[in-house]
Design an enzyme around this catalytic site. Structure first.
Site, PDB file in Angstrom:
ATOM      1  N   HIS A  33      -3.765  -5.246   0.871  1.00 33.71           N
ATOM      2  CA  HIS A  33      -3.186  -5.733   2.136  1.00 33.71           C
ATOM      3  C   HIS A  33      -3.248  -7.258   2.202  1.00 33.71           C
ATOM      4  CE1 HIS A  33      -2.527  -1.886   4.229  1.00 33.71           C
ATOM      5  NE2 HIS A  33      -3.561  -1.466   3.530  1.00 33.71           N
ATOM      6  N   CYS A  73       0.830  -1.205   0.000  1.00 29.96           N
ATOM      7  CA  CYS A  73       0.000   0.000   0.000  1.00 29.96           C
ATOM      8  C   CYS A  73       0.873   1.266   0.000  1.00 29.96           C
ATOM      9  CB  CYS A  73      -0.974  -0.049   1.172  1.00 29.96           C
ATOM     10  SG  CYS A  73      -2.458   0.936   0.894  1.00 29.96           S
ATOM     11  N   VAL A 117       0.131 -16.518  31.700  1.00 30.96           N
ATOM     12  CA  VAL A 117       0.895 -17.234  30.685  1.00 30.96           C
ATOM     13  C   VAL A 117       2.290 -16.632  30.507  1.00 30.96           C
ATOM     14  CG1 VAL A 117       0.977 -17.880  28.238  1.00 30.96           C
ATOM     15  CG2 VAL A 117      -1.206 -17.894  29.457  1.00 30.96           C
ATOM     16  N   ASP A 118       2.367 -15.303  30.313  1.00 36.30           N
ATOM     17  CA  ASP A 118       3.635 -14.668  29.949  1.00 36.30           C
ATOM     18  C   ASP A 118       4.711 -14.845  31.020  1.00 36.30           C
ATOM     19  OD1 ASP A 118       2.208 -13.848  27.750  1.00 36.30           O
ATOM     20  OD2 ASP A 118       1.833 -11.834  28.509  1.00 36.30           O
ATOM     21  N   SER A 119       4.377 -14.517  32.268  1.00 36.92           N
ATOM     22  CA  SER A 119       5.393 -14.604  33.322  1.00 36.92           C
ATOM     23  C   SER A 119       5.797 -16.057  33.564  1.00 36.92           C
ATOM     24  CB  SER A 119       4.903 -13.952  34.620  1.00 36.92           C
ATOM     25  OG  SER A 119       3.821 -14.657  35.182  1.00 36.92           O
ATOM     26  N   GLU A 168      -1.941  -9.121   4.384  1.00 42.87           N
ATOM     27  CA  GLU A 168      -1.858  -9.589   5.765  1.00 42.87           C
ATOM     28  C   GLU A 168      -3.218  -9.777   6.427  1.00 42.87           C
ATOM     29  OE1 GLU A 168      -1.283  -5.035   5.992  1.00 42.87           O
ATOM     30  OE2 GLU A 168      -1.004  -6.671   4.579  1.00 42.87           O
ATOM     31  N   SER A 215       2.792 -14.099  38.227  1.00 46.74           N
ATOM     32  CA  SER A 215       1.402 -13.695  38.427  1.00 46.74           C
ATOM     33  C   SER A 215       0.430 -14.857  38.264  1.00 46.74           C
ATOM     34  CB  SER A 215       1.040 -12.616  37.402  1.00 46.74           C
ATOM     35  OG  SER A 215       1.066 -13.158  36.091  1.00 46.74           O
TER      36      SER A 215
END
Length: 508
Positions: free
Chosen positions: A166, A78, A223-225, A168, A220
């Site tokens: 686009h 684009c 998931v991330d930690s 994506e 915590s």
């Protein structure tokens, strides 16, 4: 260094999507602002120029020196395509007709490497106010739509391409095929960037970086930690010290359950009961931002105190993921500060430690795949997102231990029912909200005057936008009845049918 695709961001709302699609091809990529191009190293196999809300015709339009890429393949999407054409002597003008939404490719040059196996009449997604009206002689048109003559072009004899749609977005039905053609066939990327490979290389990097140093990390239960901690644990074992703080604002039984899970994973973890400190800090506060700040400050104080009880700790581990990093980098400036609401924001400055963030190149879905490779319990990997301030921002108005107890009971019934009815995994996030509203009810022959609880469940991909979950009426009826009968203090239940935008997922 792993092969990678460099994505230059000109401010498009879709730039993250380009990265996600490239990652889905098992090819590593990074997003960088157009005005902070990293050194062009041999491992960069291709460059993608993103779209933009700007126009190349503007006086201060975003620009980049294309010559610095040498013979590396370049794909302009684009705005990126218009920039290539404009800088090469082509013409870009305001679109004469609306060019937004679905369109069909009416001509396709199947001999061109970019468009191999792309169907004639393939649906693509247009979103641009300008259009390329002419291209220089050294360019060739390789695709058109009924209203856009230069839907795609190729610089003859070079690996430089431009498309005015686009690929994506999912509305471009064969967009992933086009990106595969560019990334794999034109750029020659090996498609070997997998969760297994990520774990292997990341653990090796962590071993080199950390050596025998000690790392402290706040967990915590999310998931991330958890995934970040397991990667660091694999690298340095008992030199990782984990701290799990009970702020009194967790879900019912969560502190004990999560602590038990972590100990079963072999993590060196200490649980800290700090409920009273958080309740004291929240006393008398009802404004949402004031509550968030009080919770954040108290967490930093508690964590700092626990961390200082350890000796010679040099590193602070964090579960920062790639969207946190991307959202904190402006395409107009060099700043790369992690957004302030990251749930351990402020700690590195206070504790004067170096930060280690093993997940800061991954998207959320990739974090879960890495967690699966690490053998982490699916119950942890599949957990819904939960706000850093916890139930503190799901209790509207002031917060105290009694209100937390009531909301924990309501929430436990709702989440438990979602699981037992096999609805939990169909929902992106769910929870209950305790409203500062009292309503009249009747239980038996008695009049009641108790609080109202709101249930919230949404479906989403990444939390940026969300639609309310259309849960079965019979299910909602059962949950409502269960809450009113079993939770003393609540006599009315409502269901939130607001989408984001305009509403947010959390009420505060």
């Amino acid at each position: 260094m792993a092969q990678q695709i460099l994505i230059l961001d000109f401010g498009s709302q879709y730039t993250q999507l380009i990265a996600r699609r490239v990652r889905e091809l098992n090819v590593y990529c990074e997003i960088h602002p157009f005005n902070h191009v990293p050194p062009i190293t041999p491992n960069i196999k291709g460059v993608i120029l993103s779209g933009s809300p700007c126009s190349v015709r503007e006086a201060n339009a975003p620009d980049v020196d294309l010559k610095q890429f040498g013979e590396i393949p370049v794909l302009g999407v684009c705005y990126g395509a218009q920039l290539i054409a404009h800088k090469s002597g082509g013409a870009v003008a305001p679109s004469q007709i609306r060019e937004y939404g679905r369109a069909k490719l009416t001509t396709v040059n199947h001999h061109n490497e970019l468009l191999k196996e792309i169907s004639l009449d393939s649906q693509v997604w247009m979103s641009h106010a300008d259009t390329i009206t002419s291209i220089p002689d050294q360019f060739e048109i390789i695709a058109s739509t009924s209203s856009v003559k230069v839907a795609a072009f190729h610089l003859k004899g070079e690996k430089v391409y431009g498309i005015q749609f686009h690929p994506e977005v999912t509305h471009s039905l064969e967009g992933k095929n086009l990106l595969r053609n560019f990334v794999v066939h034109i750029c020659g990327c090996a498609q070997d960037w997998t969760p297994d490979q990520f774990v292997e290389s990341t653990v090796a990097d962590l071993k080199r970086k950390l050596g025998s140093d000690k790392v402290v990390m706040a967990l915590s239960g999310g998931v991330d930690s958890t995934v970040a901690a397991m990667l660091i644990h694999k690298a340095i074992n008992k030199n990782l010290y984990c701290i799990f703080v009970d702020n009194g604002l967790l879900r019912k039984g969560e502190f004990e359950q999560v602590l038990h899970s972590y100990q079963g994973m072999g993590l060196n973890i200490k649980g800290v009961d700090a409920k009273d400190k958080f309740y004291a800090a929240l006393k008398g506060l009802s404004e949402p931002e004031a509550k968030r700040k009080a919770i954040g400050k108290t967490f930093i104080d508690v964590f700092d105190e626990e961390a200082h009880a350890l000796t010679d700790v040099k590193w602070l581990g964090q579960g920062t993921i790639y969207p946190d990093v991307i959202e904190s980098v402006s395409v107009k400036g060099p700043s790369a500060t992690i957004k302030s609401h990251h749930n351990v924001g402020g700690l590195p400055e206070k504790m004067k430690m170096k930060v280690v963030e093993p997940l800061n190149t991954l998207f959320k879905d990739e974090v879960r795949l890495v967690g699966k490779t690490l053998g982490i319990d699916p119950l942890i990997l599949g957990r819904h997102p939960f706000p850093g301030p916890g139930l503190g921002i799901r209790i509207l108005g002031d917060v105290n231990a009694d209100k937390v107890r009531v909301l924990q009971e309501v929430d436990a019934i709702f989440i438990g029912a979602l699981r037992s009815h096999n609805l939990y995994e169909r929902v992106w996030q769910a929870g209950a909200v305790l409203l500062p509203v009292y309503s009249v009810g009747v239980m038996g022959d008695e009049r009641t005057y108790e609080q109202v609880a709101a249930l919230r469940a949404v479906v989403s991909v990444d939390g940026m936008t969300a639609d309310w979950a259309h849960l079965p009426h019979e299910f909602l009826s059962e949950v409502s009845s269960d809450i009113i009968n079993k939770v003393k203090g609540v006599n009315r239940v409502v269901y939130d049918i607001s989408s984001k935008p305009p509403a947010t997922i959390e009420w505060e």
